[in-house]
Scaffold this motif. Structure first.
Motif, mmCIF file in Angstrom:
data_model
loop_
_atom_site.group_PDB
_atom_site.id
_atom_site.type_symbol
_atom_site.label_atom_id
_atom_site.label_comp_id
_atom_site.label_asym_id
_atom_site.label_seq_id
_atom_site.Cartn_x
_atom_site.Cartn_y
_atom_site.Cartn_z
ATOM 1 N N HIS A 109 -23.197 -68.327 -6.521
ATOM 2 C CA HIS A 109 -21.899 -68.054 -7.152
ATOM 3 C C HIS A 109 -21.183 -69.348 -7.518
ATOM 4 O O HIS A 109 -20.703 -69.520 -8.648
ATOM 5 C CB HIS A 109 -21.065 -67.200 -6.184
ATOM 6 N N LEU A 113 -20.595 -70.865 -11.255
ATOM 7 C CA LEU A 113 -19.186 -71.029 -11.608
ATOM 8 C C LEU A 113 -18.924 -72.439 -12.141
ATOM 9 O O LEU A 113 -18.233 -72.621 -13.159
ATOM 10 C CB LEU A 113 -18.307 -70.753 -10.384
ATOM 11 N N TRP A 116 -20.568 -72.801 -15.595
ATOM 12 C CA TRP A 116 -19.788 -72.102 -16.620
ATOM 13 C C TRP A 116 -18.526 -72.884 -16.969
ATOM 14 O O TRP A 116 -18.173 -73.032 -18.143
ATOM 15 C CB TRP A 116 -19.421 -70.697 -16.131
ATOM 16 N N ASN A 172 -18.146 -63.160 -15.731
ATOM 17 C CA ASN A 172 -17.351 -62.874 -14.538
ATOM 18 C C ASN A 172 -17.351 -61.390 -14.184
ATOM 19 O O ASN A 172 -17.203 -61.039 -13.009
ATOM 20 C CB ASN A 172 -15.918 -63.377 -14.733
ATOM 21 N N TRP A 175 -20.616 -61.022 -12.236
ATOM 22 C CA TRP A 175 -20.485 -61.605 -10.905
ATOM 23 C C TRP A 175 -19.534 -60.807 -10.022
ATOM 24 O O TRP A 175 -19.743 -60.704 -8.807
ATOM 25 C CB TRP A 175 -20.033 -63.062 -11.001
ATOM 26 N N SER A 176 -18.520 -60.224 -10.600
ATOM 27 C CA SER A 176 -17.618 -59.370 -9.812
ATOM 28 C C SER A 176 -18.362 -58.160 -9.269
ATOM 29 O O SER A 176 -18.174 -57.760 -8.118
ATOM 30 C CB SER A 176 -16.423 -58.924 -10.669
ATOM 31 N N GLY A 261 -14.986 -65.920 -3.138
ATOM 32 C CA GLY A 261 -15.971 -65.251 -3.980
ATOM 33 C C GLY A 261 -15.335 -64.218 -4.889
ATOM 34 O O GLY A 261 -15.104 -64.458 -6.080
ATOM 35 N N ARG A 265 -13.589 -64.670 -8.837
ATOM 36 C CA ARG A 265 -14.213 -64.030 -9.998
ATOM 37 C C ARG A 265 -13.290 -63.008 -10.655
ATOM 38 O O ARG A 265 -13.220 -62.906 -11.883
ATOM 39 C CB ARG A 265 -15.519 -63.362 -9.572
ATOM 40 N N LEU A 268 -10.628 -64.859 -12.647
ATOM 41 C CA LEU A 268 -11.211 -65.390 -13.877
ATOM 42 C C LEU A 268 -11.522 -64.277 -14.868
ATOM 43 O O LEU A 268 -11.382 -64.456 -16.080
ATOM 44 C CB LEU A 268 -12.486 -66.174 -13.548
ATOM 45 N N LEU A 269 -11.947 -63.130 -14.347
ATOM 46 C CA LEU A 269 -12.217 -61.974 -15.205
ATOM 47 C C LEU A 269 -10.945 -61.551 -15.940
ATOM 48 O O LEU A 269 -10.959 -61.338 -17.161
ATOM 49 C CB LEU A 269 -12.757 -60.822 -14.354
#
Length: 437
Positions: A109, A113, A116, A172, A175-176, A261, A265, A268-269
């Motif tokens: 993760h 991150l 990205w 994101n 990843w979420s 974690g 995410r 950021l999402l």
């Protein structure tokens, strides 16, 4: 994606195709675009919509979007299993090595991150990830038809640097899903099984481990997650079965995982989603492209084409609109395609004229574009062959009328061929009395 953005996307696709392969056959598309109210951008978009619909671009775009949605669902399901795998790997051994578990849960993760974030800063147009490449590859595989190769480049050209927010949103999101899945499995495992926790180190001292543990747990502790005290941390160099110690470490592990974690995410999402929404509202067509500039003359509004200066006005108006002055007010008209000039139309019928050359056809189509017919009867001499030009003209006329039928004024040499062509066009026969009904 709303309809306006889809239209802009198709417009850019048409531009790229024409840039590589030359102009489409766009006479009717230009005519339809010139007839609408709006600025140059609106007319360019309308032209592109007509071309897209006629050449299958709109269908290809819809097919691509559907395959993208399906591929996203598939990758979300894969992400669920990936998250569960992370949780099982973190708790694969009992007693659990705390920092190895954190590395299993958050290592990839954090690496992705950072990658990205760096790509967003230095490569804003290429800030992708393995998820994006997998998503596009899967979308292409799921597409039922051969994908128009310019669709994706057109999308990237249209949005430019703003594409990074869409990529960030997708990355994101995946990843979420992974981290939420891992959290659910972690809670289930920690709730249904006894785990002992320990830390092991060769290079670091016990005091260093205590400092790192308290530093990592400081922010989660502000949100209510318990933080083991120094004695608990020191005594956990070897796994203990004390229930209070086990519970404290489990909560500490969950707190760090949620804060560093999932929370990262999700924030950021949301941020990427807001930036993407704002970007979509600001996207417009760049009419400065040379391909669009060359369309300015072709897409002039039809009335403006007829009134430019006194000399041109008299000449153009006399050839294009005076022949139709006697039918103004009617909505049921007769036209004749490639019929001898000596042929006379029935006196009681509103006759738009003969369509025997390109100027007559263009003027009549311009008039019908501005004044769509309720009924349009097309007179045809069946001695003439139903070639591609004739068929395309009939198709163009059909689009300018609510009801269209064909009148064979004779039974000539090509009569049977015309009957076959009518079946393909799905158009019926009638005679002049149909317009009087």
């Amino acid at each position: 994606m709303n309809q306006y953005l889809k239209s802009l996307w198709l417009t850019e696709t048409v531009r790229l195709i024409e840039k590589e392969s030359g102009r489409f056959s766009d006479e009717d598309a230009n005519r339809q675009a010139s007839s609408i109210d709006g600025d140059l951008s609106d007319r360019i978009i309308q032209r592109a919509m007509v071309i897209s619909d006629r050449n299958g671009l709109k269908e290809a775009q819809s097919d691509w979007l559907n395959s993208v949605k399906v591929s996203m669902i598939i990758l979300c399901i894969i992400s669920l299993f990936t998250g569960a795998g992370l949780a099982f790997s973190a708790l694969a051994q009992n007693p659990v090595n705390l920092y190895w578990a954190l590395l299993c849960l958050l290592g990839v993760h954090f690496v992705t991150l950072c990658l990205w974030g760096i790509s967003c800063l230095f490569l804003p147009n290429e800030s992708g990830s393995i998820f994006i490449h997998a998503w596009l590859w899967l979308a292409k595989k799921l597409s039922r038809k051969t994908t128009i190769s310019q669709l994706l480049p057109a999308f990237i050209t249209l949005f430019g640097k703003q594409i990074r927010w869409l990529i960030g949103l997708i990355v994101n999101l995946f990843w979420s899903v992974i981290l939420f899945s891992a959290l659910v499995v972690l809670v289930i495992l920690l709730s249904s099984k006894h785990y002992s926790f320990e830390w092991q180190t060769t290079l670091l001292s016990a005091d260093a481990i205590i400092s790192i543990t308290r530093l990592l747990g400081e922010i989660p502790s502000l949100l209510g997650f318990s933080l083991p005290n120094a004695d608990m941390i020191r005594s956990s160099e070897q796994a203990l079965s004390n229930g209070e110690i086990r519970s404290a470490w489990a909560v500490w592990l969950l707190g760090i995982f949620i804060v560093y974690g999932i929370a990262v995410r999700v924030m950021l999402l949301i941020f990427c989603w807001l930036k993407w929404v704002v970007a979509c509202q600001r996207i417009s067509l760049n009419t400065q492209h040379p391909e669009y500039q060359r369309l300015i003359h072709d897409l002039e509004p039809i009335p403006l084409k007829s009134i430019t200066d006194k000399e041109r006005d008299d000449r153009h108006f006399g050839t294009a609109f005076e022949p139709f002055s006697h039918v103004i007010g009617h909505k049921k008209w007769l036209v004749a395609i490639d019929v001898e000039n000596s042929w006379l139309a029935p006196a009681q019928i509103a006759f738009l004229g003969l369509l025997n050359n390109s100027e007559q056809r263009s003027n009549t189509l311009d008039f019908l574009q501005q004044n769509p017919a309720e009924k349009l009867l097309i007179a045809i001499d069946t001695n003439r062959s139903p070639d591609r030009g004739m068929i395309n003209l009939i198709n163009g006329l059909m689009k300018k009328s609510t009801q269209t039928k064909v009148w064979f004024i004779n039974q000539g040499r090509q009569y049977n061929n015309w009957l076959e062509s009518l079946q393909k066009l799905n158009i019926e026969q009638a005679d002049s009395t149909w317009l009087l009904e």
